[in-house]
Design a protein around this motif. Structure first.
Motif, mmCIF file in Angstrom:
data_model
loop_
_atom_site.group_PDB
_atom_site.id
_atom_site.type_symbol
_atom_site.label_atom_id
_atom_site.label_comp_id
_atom_site.label_asym_id
_atom_site.label_seq_id
_atom_site.Cartn_x
_atom_site.Cartn_y
_atom_site.Cartn_z
ATOM 1 N N ARG A 37 0.836 -1.212 0.000
ATOM 2 C CA ARG A 37 0.000 0.000 0.000
ATOM 3 C C ARG A 37 0.866 1.254 0.000
ATOM 4 O O ARG A 37 0.582 2.224 -0.708
ATOM 5 N N ALA A 40 2.433 1.730 -3.437
ATOM 6 C CA ALA A 40 1.414 2.204 -4.379
ATOM 7 C C ALA A 40 1.062 3.665 -4.096
ATOM 8 O O ALA A 40 0.878 4.459 -5.026
ATOM 9 N N ALA A 45 3.561 1.315 -9.483
ATOM 10 C CA ALA A 45 2.539 0.459 -10.086
ATOM 11 C C ALA A 45 2.801 -0.985 -9.666
ATOM 12 O O ALA A 45 3.915 -1.487 -9.832
ATOM 13 N N ILE A 46 1.774 -1.638 -9.122
ATOM 14 C CA ILE A 46 1.947 -2.987 -8.580
ATOM 15 C C ILE A 46 0.984 -3.948 -9.259
ATOM 16 O O ILE A 46 -0.221 -3.689 -9.320
ATOM 17 N N GLY A 90 -3.526 1.776 -7.787
ATOM 18 C CA GLY A 90 -2.137 1.463 -8.111
ATOM 19 C C GLY A 90 -1.781 0.004 -7.953
ATOM 20 O O GLY A 90 -0.685 -0.406 -8.320
ATOM 21 N N ILE A 91 -2.713 -0.791 -7.398
ATOM 22 C CA ILE A 91 -2.454 -2.228 -7.225
ATOM 23 C C ILE A 91 -3.480 -3.010 -8.024
ATOM 24 O O ILE A 91 -4.683 -2.788 -7.896
#
Length: 158
Positions: A37, A40, A45-46, A90-91
């Motif tokens: 977290r 991100a 970027a995950i 972002g995940i």
């Protein structure tokens, strides 16, 4: 374990994880989701792809490792660990059913490659630490492999 955590902690642009389960990450480092977290939240970027426990390729792997339904259980457990991240900006979280030749853990221009060996659990197989050195190198081959599996994987809803 610290090699994995250190690698992920250093990532600034991209983290990619391709595994069937790798539950050892959450078991050995309970703050893993918090770390992801945080990464991100800082613009990293995950993408995380875990095995689909109901897929025949995953089940075949369990038979080959003489681990029975253990791999399927581990895939389900991994999904339980990662599911809280499915709605985090972002995940991205997906499941895949590919025949997995290597588990991949990428952080920017570094990657840990857990080379799978027939009949051996992943923890008993070697791990290589790759660093990107120019275009077209071994690093890019494995990064391309991740991308190919990612395209076939199914998104997980939160």
């Amino acid at each position: 374990m610290s090699v994995f955590v250190d690698l992920l902690s250093q990532a600034r642009q991209r983290i990619d994880v391709l595994v069937y389960a790798a539950v050892f990450l959450h078991e050995a480092y309970p703050r893993l989701n918090d770390l992801l977290r945080e990464r991100a939240g800082e613009g990293c970027a995950i993408r995380i792809a875990v095995g689909d426990a109901d897929d025949p390729n995953v089940q075949q792997r369990g038979r080959e490792e003489k681990f029975g339904h253990g791999i399927e259980s581990r895939c389900r457990l991994a999904l339980l660990h990662y599911r809280p991240l499915a709605d985090v900006p972002g995940i991205e979280l997906r499941t895949h059913g590919t025949t997995l030749y290597n588990s991949l853990y990428r952080a920017d221009d570094q990657m840990l490659v857990n080379a799978h060996v027939w009949g051996v659990n992943a923890y008993g197989a070697p791990v290589w630490h790759l660093r990107r050195h120019g275009d077209g190198c071994m690093f890019d081959t494995y990064a391309g492999s991740f991308d190919a599996v990612w395209e076939t994987a199914r998104p997980v809803e939160g």
